[in-house]
Design a protein around this motif. Structure first.
Motif, PDB file in Angstrom:
ATOM      1  N   SER A   1      46.530  27.212  44.980  1.00 26.98           N
ATOM      2  CA  SER A   1      45.676  26.103  45.423  1.00 26.98           C
ATOM      3  C   SER A   1      45.353  26.083  46.932  1.00 26.98           C
ATOM      4  O   SER A   1      44.244  25.667  47.293  1.00 26.98           O
TER       5      SER A   1
ATOM      6  N   GLN B   1      42.037  27.153  47.795  1.00 26.56           N
ATOM      7  CA  GLN B   1      40.894  26.225  47.747  1.00 26.56           C
ATOM      8  C   GLN B   1      40.473  25.846  49.161  1.00 26.56           C
ATOM      9  O   GLN B   1      39.293  25.894  49.509  1.00 26.56           O
TER      10      GLN B   1
ATOM     11  N   THR C   1      43.960  16.674  42.644  1.00 24.00           N
ATOM     12  CA  THR C   1      42.818  16.413  41.757  1.00 24.00           C
ATOM     13  C   THR C   1      42.898  14.976  41.251  1.00 24.00           C
ATOM     14  O   THR C   1      43.979  14.416  41.079  1.00 24.00           O
TER      15      THR C   1
ATOM     16  N   SER D   1      43.093  14.160  36.785  1.00 21.94           N
ATOM     17  CA  SER D   1      43.701  15.464  36.521  1.00 21.94           C
ATOM     18  C   SER D   1      43.896  15.667  35.027  1.00 21.94           C
ATOM     19  O   SER D   1      43.970  14.684  34.270  1.00 21.94           O
TER      20      SER D   1
ATOM     21  N   GLY E   1      41.267  19.535  37.196  1.00 25.38           N
ATOM     22  CA  GLY E   1      40.837  18.181  37.530  1.00 25.38           C
ATOM     23  C   GLY E   1      39.668  18.201  38.490  1.00 25.38           C
ATOM     24  O   GLY E   1      39.197  19.262  38.896  1.00 25.38           O
TER      25      GLY E   1
ATOM     26  N   VAL F   1      38.253  17.636  42.082  1.00 25.56           N
ATOM     27  CA  VAL F   1      38.893  17.829  43.382  1.00 25.56           C
ATOM     28  C   VAL F   1      38.984  16.488  44.123  1.00 25.56           C
ATOM     29  O   VAL F   1      38.002  15.734  44.215  1.00 25.56           O
ATOM     30  N   HIS F   2      40.176  16.194  44.596  1.00 31.68           N
ATOM     31  CA  HIS F   2      40.426  14.927  45.285  1.00 31.68           C
ATOM     32  C   HIS F   2      39.550  14.839  46.538  1.00 31.68           C
ATOM     33  O   HIS F   2      39.420  15.835  47.269  1.00 31.68           O
TER      34      HIS F   2
ATOM     35  N   PHE G   1      35.244  20.586  40.858  1.00 30.31           N
ATOM     36  CA  PHE G   1      36.420  20.682  39.975  1.00 30.31           C
ATOM     37  C   PHE G   1      37.232  21.905  40.363  1.00 30.31           C
ATOM     38  O   PHE G   1      36.731  22.823  41.023  1.00 30.31           O
TER      39      PHE G   1
END
Ligand code: PHE
Length: 370
Positions: free
Chosen positions: A198, A201, A281, A284, A314, A316-317, A334
């Motif tokens: 992650s 990302q 996320t 999620s 999920g 993406v926050h 996402f």
């Protein structure tokens, strides 16, 4: 006692006394007898060693022929030349016989050696062993192809990460309880071996510098303080996926993951999403795929549920979007992350994770040409 014994004694006696006492008839008989015996013995000698015994027996220092020659001296003077010549020509005949026989035995030994060591040049050659791709590599290459087909690129992030990237930028502040499940090897107080892909990302987004769309996968090794057993390994592989653009919805996540699952596990594969929690996320989900072994009917592998848990996922926050340099008011996205090893195991029905790391050729060669 044979004639030869007589001769030796006669010669010995004669030598000492200087008297000639052997009648010429006896001498003639002895020569004839010796000739018969020696030619028979030469003929019967089957090996070079046996032949050498014959040579020593007759021509050696104390050999029979040597003794005969000495005995010639014991004959009456006028008979010596005749017998001397006879014995000498017998000697030559013996030498010739020995030479010929030893030549024959030599050739015979060579013939046998050649016959024994003969090589069948029509036999097929020894092919060098050609390796094959490791099942994890194979699985990853297939996965990459599927995502290429959906417009993704591959972003290879790093294995040595900062605590900041691995946790903080993903909404896992120091002391966050979700960190406990992802303990790892720390290189310094602030750097560690990444516990998931992650953080890729964040790094991937930052490299895009605000351009759209963001659409990449991050495959690679991850590390956790885990045991090494049939379903755990302190080193394993994940494939992260990230899409950021305008108007990205949960539907896109579902459609994208279904496309991947069908491409990788087979066209009749189903997926289902269950609510879950990840700090990075919101909302999620856990993504399950229909069991690759029983095709959803229920078996041991899927604990009779027909489903196999494969991936976290999920939307993406917003904070994560911002940490990647994008505006969560403008774009959505996402993400998903799944175990590559587990995906390969489910695809090929491998029931123990360890075989993927032990490099046992009995296992690996089963993937040749696959
Ligand atoms: N990083 C998560 C894990 O290792 C998986 C995940 C990735 C979940 C992306 C959601 C989104 O468990």
């Amino acid at each position: 006692m044979d004639y030869l014994g007589d001769i030796s004694i006669a010669h010995a006696k004669g030598g000492r006394r200087g008297k000639a006492v052997i009648p010429s008839e006896t001498m003639r008989d002895q020569i004839d007898d010796l000739q018969r015996r020696v030619s028979k013995e030469i003929e019967e000698a089957g090996t070079l060693a046996e032949l050498d015994e014959v040579r020593i027996k007759y021509l050696g220092k104390k050999g029979e022929l040597t003794n005969l020659l000495k005995a010639v001296g014991s004959l009456p003077k006028e008979e010596r030349p005749e017998f001397g010549a006879k014995v000498n020509s017998l000697r030559e005949a013996i030498e010739t016989g020995l030479r010929e026989k030893s030549g024959y035995l030599d050739r015979k030994a060579l013939d046998e050696k050649v016959r024994r060591e003969v090589a069948d040049v029509t036999l097929p050659g020894n092919l060098p062993e050609i390796g094959s791709l490791h099942p994890i590599t194979k699985a990853l290459r297939e996965i990459v192809q599927i995502f290429y087909g959906m417009g993704f690129t591959v972003y290879e992030s790093r294995e040595a990460e900062t605590d900041e990237m691995n946790f903080v930028k993903l909404n896992l502040a120091p002391g966050h309880p979700a960190r406990d499940a992802q303990d790892t090897l720390y290189l310094t107080d602030t750097t560690l071996l990444r516990t998931h892909t992650s953080p890729g990302q964040i790094r991937g987004m930052l490299e895009m510098e605000g351009r759209l769309p963001v659409r990449f996968i991050v495959p690679g090794r991850v590390y956790r303080r885990d045991p090494f057993d049939a379903s755990h390994s302190p080193v394993f592989h994940q494939v992260e996926g990230l899409v950021i653009d305008r108007h990205i919805t949960f539907e896109d996540l579902k459609g994208c993951f279904l496309e991947f699952a069908r491409g990788f596990f087979g066209p009749d594969t189903q997926i289902r999403l269950r609510p879950s929690y990840f700090p990075f996320t919101e909302p999620s989900a856990e993504i399950d795929v229909s069991c690759t072994i029983c095709r959803g009917r229920g078996c041991q592998v899927c604990s009779r549920t027909g489903w196999l848990e494969l991936s976290g996922a999920g939307m993406v926050h917003p904070r994560v979007i911002r940490n990647g340099g994008y505006d969560p008011e403008e774009v959505t996205g996402f993400a998903f992350g799944f175990g590559l090893d587990r995906a390969a195991m489910l695809k090929w029905g491998i029931d123990d994770l360890r075989v993927l790391f032990e490099n046992d050729l009995r296992f690996l060669t089963q993937f040749e040409g696959l």
